[in-house]
Design a protein around this motif. Structure first.
Motif, PDB file in Angstrom:
ATOM      1  N   PRO A 108       0.826  -1.208   0.000  1.00 39.00           N
ATOM      2  CA  PRO A 108       0.000   0.000   0.000  1.00 39.00           C
ATOM      3  C   PRO A 108       0.863   1.262   0.000  1.00 39.00           C
ATOM      4  CG  PRO A 108      -0.878  -1.603   1.542  1.00 39.00           C
ATOM      5  CD  PRO A 108       0.442  -2.140   1.075  1.00 39.00           C
ATOM      6  N   ALA A 109       0.389   2.287  -0.695  1.00 40.92           N
ATOM      7  CA  ALA A 109       1.185   3.504  -0.875  1.00 40.92           C
ATOM      8  C   ALA A 109       1.564   4.134   0.455  1.00 40.92           C
ATOM      9  CB  ALA A 109       0.410   4.502  -1.740  1.00 40.92           C
ATOM     10  N   GLY A 110       0.643   4.110   1.421  1.00 40.33           N
ATOM     11  CA  GLY A 110       0.945   4.713   2.715  1.00 40.33           C
ATOM     12  C   GLY A 110       2.086   4.016   3.432  1.00 40.33           C
ATOM     13  N   LEU A 111       2.088   2.687   3.377  1.00 39.40           N
ATOM     14  CA  LEU A 111       3.181   1.947   4.016  1.00 39.40           C
ATOM     15  C   LEU A 111       4.500   2.163   3.276  1.00 39.40           C
ATOM     16  CD1 LEU A 111       1.624  -1.497   5.048  1.00 39.40           C
ATOM     17  CD2 LEU A 111       2.188   0.445   6.496  1.00 39.40           C
ATOM     18  N   ARG A 112       4.422   2.277   1.963  1.00 39.29           N
ATOM     19  CA  ARG A 112       5.639   2.534   1.193  1.00 39.29           C
ATOM     20  C   ARG A 112       6.254   3.883   1.600  1.00 39.29           C
ATOM     21  NH1 ARG A 112       7.699   0.874  -3.846  1.00 39.29           N
ATOM     22  NH2 ARG A 112       5.808  -0.303  -4.290  1.00 39.29           N
ATOM     23  N   ARG A 113       5.405   4.910   1.708  1.00 42.22           N
ATOM     24  CA  ARG A 113       5.918   6.225   2.120  1.00 42.22           C
ATOM     25  C   ARG A 113       6.526   6.162   3.509  1.00 42.22           C
ATOM     26  NH1 ARG A 113       1.065   7.951  -0.429  1.00 42.22           N
ATOM     27  NH2 ARG A 113       0.017   8.041   1.620  1.00 42.22           N
ATOM     28  N   LEU A 114       5.837   5.456   4.418  1.00 38.20           N
ATOM     29  CA  LEU A 114       6.338   5.361   5.789  1.00 38.20           C
ATOM     30  C   LEU A 114       7.684   4.643   5.825  1.00 38.20           C
ATOM     31  CD1 LEU A 114       5.841   5.824   8.789  1.00 38.20           C
ATOM     32  CD2 LEU A 114       4.499   3.715   8.847  1.00 38.20           C
ATOM     33  N   MET A 115       7.815   3.559   5.080  1.00 41.20           N
ATOM     34  CA  MET A 115       9.077   2.829   5.049  1.00 41.20           C
ATOM     35  C   MET A 115      10.205   3.675   4.455  1.00 41.20           C
ATOM     36  SD  MET A 115       7.937  -1.025   3.915  1.00 41.20           S
ATOM     37  CE  MET A 115       9.579  -1.701   4.197  1.00 41.20           C
ATOM     38  N   THR A 116       9.889   4.454   3.430  1.00 39.06           N
ATOM     39  CA  THR A 116      10.899   5.309   2.813  1.00 39.06           C
ATOM     40  C   THR A 116      11.402   6.363   3.792  1.00 39.06           C
ATOM     41  OG1 THR A 116       9.900   4.983   0.635  1.00 39.06           O
ATOM     42  CG2 THR A 116      11.360   6.872   0.888  1.00 39.06           C
ATOM     43  N   MET A 117      10.508   6.888   4.614  1.00 39.43           N
ATOM     44  CA  MET A 117      10.890   7.906   5.600  1.00 39.43           C
ATOM     45  C   MET A 117      11.701   7.312   6.743  1.00 39.43           C
ATOM     46  SD  MET A 117       9.807  10.850   4.550  1.00 39.43           S
ATOM     47  CE  MET A 117       9.868  11.832   6.064  1.00 39.43           C
ATOM     48  N   MET A 118      11.632   6.007   6.919  1.00 41.20           N
ATOM     49  CA  MET A 118      12.334   5.339   8.020  1.00 41.20           C
ATOM     50  C   MET A 118      13.634   4.709   7.528  1.00 41.20           C
ATOM     51  SD  MET A 118       8.985   3.521   9.778  1.00 41.20           S
ATOM     52  CE  MET A 118       9.864   2.835  11.174  1.00 41.20           C
ATOM     53  N   GLY A 119      14.368   5.442   6.702  1.00 40.16           N
ATOM     54  CA  GLY A 119      15.555   4.880   6.084  1.00 40.16           C
ATOM     55  C   GLY A 119      16.652   4.507   7.050  1.00 40.16           C
ATOM     56  N   ASP A 120      16.716   5.163   8.213  1.00 41.65           N
ATOM     57  CA  ASP A 120      17.765   4.882   9.189  1.00 41.65           C
ATOM     58  C   ASP A 120      17.365   3.790  10.184  1.00 41.65           C
ATOM     59  OD1 ASP A 120      19.404   6.807   8.055  1.00 41.65           O
ATOM     60  OD2 ASP A 120      18.573   8.401   9.302  1.00 41.65           O
ATOM     61  N   VAL A 121      16.194   3.194   9.970  1.00 40.48           N
ATOM     62  CA  VAL A 121      15.679   2.148  10.859  1.00 40.48           C
ATOM     63  C   VAL A 121      15.409   0.901  10.023  1.00 40.48           C
ATOM     64  CG1 VAL A 121      13.788   1.490  12.416  1.00 40.48           C
ATOM     65  CG2 VAL A 121      14.622   3.851  12.378  1.00 40.48           C
ATOM     66  N   PRO A 122      15.879  -0.269  10.432  1.00 41.73           N
ATOM     67  CA  PRO A 122      15.469  -1.487   9.727  1.00 41.73           C
ATOM     68  C   PRO A 122      13.969  -1.679   9.859  1.00 41.73           C
ATOM     69  CG  PRO A 122      17.329  -1.907  11.206  1.00 41.73           C
ATOM     70  CD  PRO A 122      16.789  -0.557  11.550  1.00 41.73           C
ATOM     71  N   VAL A 123      13.291  -1.834   8.738  1.00 39.51           N
ATOM     72  CA  VAL A 123      11.837  -1.980   8.777  1.00 39.51           C
ATOM     73  C   VAL A 123      11.415  -2.911   7.647  1.00 39.51           C
ATOM     74  CG1 VAL A 123      11.513   0.111   7.379  1.00 39.51           C
ATOM     75  CG2 VAL A 123       9.633  -0.735   8.783  1.00 39.51           C
ATOM     76  N   MET A 124      10.436  -3.755   7.937  1.00 41.41           N
ATOM     77  CA  MET A 124       9.883  -4.659   6.931  1.00 41.41           C
ATOM     78  C   MET A 124       8.380  -4.768   7.114  1.00 41.41           C
ATOM     79  SD  MET A 124      11.087  -8.434   8.337  1.00 41.41           S
ATOM     80  CE  MET A 124      12.831  -8.017   8.478  1.00 41.41           C
ATOM     81  N   VAL A 125       7.700  -5.182   6.060  1.00 48.59           N
ATOM     82  CA  VAL A 125       6.268  -5.457   6.115  1.00 48.59           C
ATOM     83  C   VAL A 125       6.074  -6.947   5.912  1.00 48.59           C
ATOM     84  CG1 VAL A 125       4.026  -5.087   5.013  1.00 48.59           C
ATOM     85  CG2 VAL A 125       5.580  -3.162   5.346  1.00 48.59           C
TER      86      VAL A 125
END
Length: 284
Positions: A108-125
């Motif tokens: 989903p676009a919202g999760l993609r934006r959120l993940m992009t903003m969290m570049g300094d944090v390991p994050v996965m869906v």
């Protein structure tokens, strides 16, 4: 295996871990042929007849009331996750069990934006069964350097030697992911993907099979991952989960203690990862 059969096994496993003295019942020194509480003792504590409770353990109960489930949860001293699991097994319609989890084919676009903003944090869906739907470069650098195809994290924990070597606290992590998968299996018993994953792991890993037989359940939203990363050494990551309902996905973020050696190691890993990958989120 039907849900009512699983209900009986779950009740037996929770009954076996209790001792009469823990529940205010006298033992009077007699030899006991079964571990934990007897059926009649638990029925007494829950305020139901022995015959009714026996039918539940035999997988013959139907339309179990909220009052009975609440009484059993109190008598068995279930925590919140175990109580939720009990309801999923005994009341599948109410708990929406049986339907397949609707997982997005695209992030989903919202999760993609959120993940992009969290570049300094390991994050996965993740999907409910821990299929990686997307991860950012830093999460890939931590957990999946040797994987180009997005994996299933539970499968990696048990069947991938490099992932196993990554976790210093592998035994604790393994118990945690099995406890989560059991809750998912109870909520979605008709889903072929869930059944296939459980069947594969039961056939391929004796350690998974032993943990599965324990019937432990947990949400595992918060977890401390203690890692030995081959590039940066010791790394402690605190796991937190944000859940979405439609589609049902889990955004998993991993943070470190500020001004800690783990923060330094994670920053170094981010620098190394940036040399070999762009900053885009990888999706299925």
């Amino acid at each position: 295996m039907g849900l009512m059969d699983e209900l009986g096994k779950f009740l037996k496993s929770r009954r076996a871990r209790l001792h009469p003295a823990d529940c205010g019942l006298g033992c009077y020194g007699e030899r006991r042929r079964v571990p934990g509480l007897r059926r009649e003792e638990l029925a007494q504590l829950a305020g139901v007849s022995v015959s009714y409770y026996a039918r539940l353990e035999q997988g013959l109960g139907q339309n179990v009331s909220d009052a009975v489930l609440d009484s059993l949860a109190r008598a068995l001293r279930l925590d919140e996750a175990e109580h939720t699991h009990l309801v999923a097994l005994a009341r599948p319609r109410r708990s929406a069990a049986g339907r397949a989890p609707r997982v997005a084919r695209q992030l989903p676009a919202g999760l993609r934006r959120l993940m992009t903003m969290m570049g300094d944090v390991p994050v996965m869906v993740l999907s409910p069964t821990a299929d990686v739907i997307a991860w950012n470069p830093l999460a890939h650098a931590v957990f999946g350097r040797h994987h180009e195809v997005l994996p299933n994290m539970t499968r990696l924990i048990f069947l991938d030697p490099q992932t196993r070597a990554l976790f210093t606290n592998w035994e604790v992590k393994a118990r945690s992911v099995v406890a989560h998968l059991r809750m998912v299996a109870a909520r979605f018993p008709a889903d072929g993907g869930v059944r296939a994953l459980v069947g594969e792991l039961l056939a391929s890993s004796a350690e998974f099979a032993a943990l599965w037989e324990d019937h432990s359940v947990a949400n595992c939203d918060s977890f401390t991952n203690v890692l030995h990363h081959p590039q940066v050494g010791e790394l402690t990551l605190f796991q937190e989960v944000l859940r979405t309902e439609e589609p049902e996905l889990m955004l998993v973020a991993f943070t470190v203690e500020p001004n800690s050696p783990s923060e330094t190691a994670l920053r170094l890993l981010g620098t190394l990862a940036a040399e070999h990958a762009d900053r885009r989120v990888t999706v299925s």
